[in-house]
Design an enzyme around this catalytic site. Structure first.
Site, PDB file in Angstrom:
ATOM      1  N   ARG A 167      23.423  33.017  37.797  1.00 55.05           N
ATOM      2  CA  ARG A 167      23.406  34.048  38.844  1.00 55.05           C
ATOM      3  C   ARG A 167      24.533  33.752  39.836  1.00 55.05           C
ATOM      4  NH1 ARG A 167      20.183  37.902  39.794  1.00 55.05           N
ATOM      5  NH2 ARG A 167      19.102  37.334  37.885  1.00 55.05           N
ATOM      6  N   LYS A 172      25.148  38.987  34.242  1.00 56.59           N
ATOM      7  CA  LYS A 172      24.683  40.169  33.504  1.00 56.59           C
ATOM      8  C   LYS A 172      25.172  40.056  32.054  1.00 56.59           C
ATOM      9  CE  LYS A 172      24.308  43.160  37.579  1.00 56.59           C
ATOM     10  NZ  LYS A 172      25.044  42.586  38.710  1.00 56.59           N
ATOM     11  N   ASP A 229      34.704  47.012  40.198  1.00 57.30           N
ATOM     12  CA  ASP A 229      33.530  46.140  40.163  1.00 57.30           C
ATOM     13  C   ASP A 229      32.997  46.202  38.733  1.00 57.30           C
ATOM     14  OD1 ASP A 229      31.010  45.076  40.238  1.00 57.30           O
ATOM     15  OD2 ASP A 229      30.425  46.043  42.122  1.00 57.30           O
ATOM     16  N   GLU A 277      32.981  23.543  51.823  1.00 58.95           N
ATOM     17  CA  GLU A 277      33.629  24.753  52.377  1.00 58.95           C
ATOM     18  C   GLU A 277      35.149  24.638  52.268  1.00 58.95           C
ATOM     19  OE1 GLU A 277      32.279  25.708  56.301  1.00 58.95           O
ATOM     20  OE2 GLU A 277      30.190  25.778  55.649  1.00 58.95           O
ATOM     21  N   THR A 283      29.720  40.067  38.752  1.00 62.09           N
ATOM     22  CA  THR A 283      28.707  39.026  38.755  1.00 62.09           C
ATOM     23  C   THR A 283      28.909  38.236  37.468  1.00 62.09           C
ATOM     24  OG1 THR A 283      27.157  40.546  37.707  1.00 62.09           O
ATOM     25  CG2 THR A 283      26.942  40.267  40.086  1.00 62.09           C
ATOM     26  N   TYR A 293      28.536  19.506  50.210  1.00 56.37           N
ATOM     27  CA  TYR A 293      29.212  20.559  50.982  1.00 56.37           C
ATOM     28  C   TYR A 293      30.682  20.631  50.574  1.00 56.37           C
ATOM     29  CZ  TYR A 293      26.471  22.973  54.487  1.00 56.37           C
ATOM     30  OH  TYR A 293      25.631  23.836  55.111  1.00 56.37           O
TER      31      TYR A 293
HETATM   32  N1  DSN Z   1      20.978  44.834  40.858  1.00 57.59           N
HETATM   33  C1  DSN Z   1      21.994  45.089  39.886  1.00 57.59           C
HETATM   34  C2  DSN Z   1      21.540  46.023  38.838  1.00 57.59           C
HETATM   35  O1  DSN Z   1      20.391  45.929  38.452  1.00 57.59           O
HETATM   36  O2  DSN Z   1      22.307  46.847  38.374  1.00 57.59           O
HETATM   37  C3  DSN Z   1      23.244  45.571  40.496  1.00 57.59           C
HETATM   38  O3  DSN Z   1      23.468  44.920  41.670  1.00 57.59           O
END
Ligand code: DSN
Length: 467
Positions: free
Chosen positions: A280, A274, A242, A67, A271, A65
């Site tokens: 993730r 990607k 974003d 936090e 994120t 933990y």
């Molecule tokens: N789920 C993602 C996508 O496929 O673009 C975006 O959050």
């Protein structure tokens, strides 16, 4: 770098340990590996993280933990987590040229929530919000919540519309941002499919948003963040980007100057899994003025940090700082453009007529199909994509008229422009040989379709041969 043999031994050993406890989970992991290795993974938001990144997640940090944030934890014994979090943040700052990085968010939605609350705390005078920040949110009384709502009011957010490629966390109803903010969207020019910056500026002047959001999950073009920042400044809005989809292209210096969001935005979210090719998770970058509010993300809106995932973020970010990542990022775009040209050359209709990022949006109404029918027919044929709305989509967000395809994952597998042309041929073959199906009562169905299974099998074999 480790050898492929060492990696394979590590994963096999891990699977045997899991198999001894719950063999069905070991089987599911093995099946997932086979699915991901034997089909053409064209989902624009997916990738293949490196073995080092994956292995960094399976360890004792999962049990800790932590936090709070570096040096300000609600738990004792966080000295090793501090090392991990500081290293991940350091790599992120260096990679993106950001003053501050917060690497705790568990996902893109979480990263956006952290950013929204940081902006609200920075911009709106709210004693109730200050109270919420020094106590656990769970400890707030009902009166605190009423006060919070009253003091924050209906703040305004201007973001890209969903059917133009925006994301649901930018103020749309299925996400809490749609309840937190009074939202209005800017779309794209119906003739070109491109963002019309004059229209964005006009919408900003009329609506006077607290936050102007740029970023997308299905827009196949670059965005000029310098112009967007000028628009935000002209109405006193905080400019948030974003960059979840294209973070790898920013890291790899494909998007530079006006197209790099970091020097232009007040706050950037992303994120990490990607095009950036990490684990993730999510991340927030900002300047010093928002850093303190951003660091309050946990426990304000985030559950306890996942130190094992932060370790994997540090590994992936270190990988993205290597020179070969820039080459990878360049090849993502080359491949997307080759895929787009291959599709256009075979008669497909593409939103905006092409791409200058990692994704292509096919308008499958040109094949007489809905997105849902096309997605399933392609899946039967070993080609994994997802359906996506196109601008002013007559089939709505569920059935849609589009198929979104992206190249980060196949580029990681080493495929190049020749294989992208072959992929375009396979996609075109399937879509041109698929016909819409009917419901039991004979009415046209938006989901059912007819595709010769022998053709689907043949294409699936050809797809595997490309890998
Ligand atoms: N789920 C993602 C996508 O496929 O673009 C975006 O959050």
């Amino acid at each position: 770098m480790s050898s492929p043999n060492a990696e394979s031994t590590a994963f096999r050993s891990a699977l045997e340990v899991i198999r001894a406890v719950e063999p069905r989970i070991a089987d599911a992991i093995g099946a997932e590996l086979a699915d991901q290795r034997e089909s053409l993974k064209l989902i624009a938001s997916e990738n293949y993280a490196s073995p080092a990144t994956l292995l960094a997640m399976g360890n004792w940090f999962s049990d800790k933990y932590a936090e709070g944030t570096i040096g300000r934890r609600f738990y004792a014994g966080c000295q090793n987590v501090d090392i991990v979090e500081a290293l991940a943040a350091e790599h992120a700052k260096e990679l993106f040229g950001a003053a501050h990085a917060y690497v705790q968010p568990h996902s893109g939605i979480d990263a956006n929530l952290v950013a929204f609350w940081a902006i609200l705390a920075d911009r709106v005078e709210s004693p109730a919000l200050r109270r919420a920040q020094v106590r656990q949110v769970n400890d707030l009384t009902e009166q605190d919540w009423f006060a919070l709502r009253r003091e924050l009011g209906d703040q305004r957010m201007l973001g890209m519309s969903l059917d133009s490629g925006g994301h649901l966390t930018h103020g749309f109803r299925p996400n809490i941002s749609g309840k937190m903010f009074d939202q209005r969207s800017y779309g794209t020019d119906p003739a070109t499919g491109l963002i019309d910056y004059d229209r964005v500026a006009e919408a900003a002047r009329e609506f006077r948003p607290l936050i102007l959001v740029a970023g997308y999950s299905a827009y196949p073009r670059k965005v000029n963040f310098r112009i967007m920042r000028e628009i935000a400044d002209s109405v006193g809005a905080t400019f948030m980007v974003d960059m979840a989809h294209f973070a790898g292209l920013v890291a790899g210096k494909v998007f530079t100057g006006d197209f790099d969001p970091v020097p232009h935005a007040h706050i950037v979210t992303t994120t990490t899994h990607k095009s950036l090719r990490g684990p993730r998770g999510g991340m927030v970058l900002c300047g010093p003025e928002l850093a303190d509010q951003v660091d309050r993300g946990c426990p304000m809106v985030l559950g306890g940090p996942l130190p094992h995932v932060m370790a994997a973020k540090a590994v992936a970010l270190a990988e993205a700082r290597r020179p070969d990542f820039a080459d990878y990022a360049r090849r993502i775009v080359d491949n997307a453009q080759a895929l787009a040209e291959g599709l256009l050359g075979r008669g497909a209709k593409l939103v905006t007529g092409g791409t200058d990022n990692h994704l292509v949006l096919i308008d499958v109404s040109g094949y007489g199909l809905t997105g849902r029918q096309a997605e399933q027919a392609l899946l039967d044929s070993g080609i994994v994509t997802n359906r996506n709305a196109v601008p002013q989509d007559p089939n709505g967000a569920w059935y849609t008229s589009g198929i979104r395809v992206g190249t980060p994952a196949l580029t990681t597998r080493g495929l190049g422009t020749a294989e992208m042309d072959a992929t375009a041929e396979l996609i075109h073959t399937v879509l041109s040989q698929t016909t819409p199906g009917s419901n039991a009562d004979g009415t046209p169905s938006k989901a059912k379709y007819v595709l010769d299974p022998a053709l689907a099998d043949k294409v699936a074999r050809q797809a595997t041969d490309l890998l």
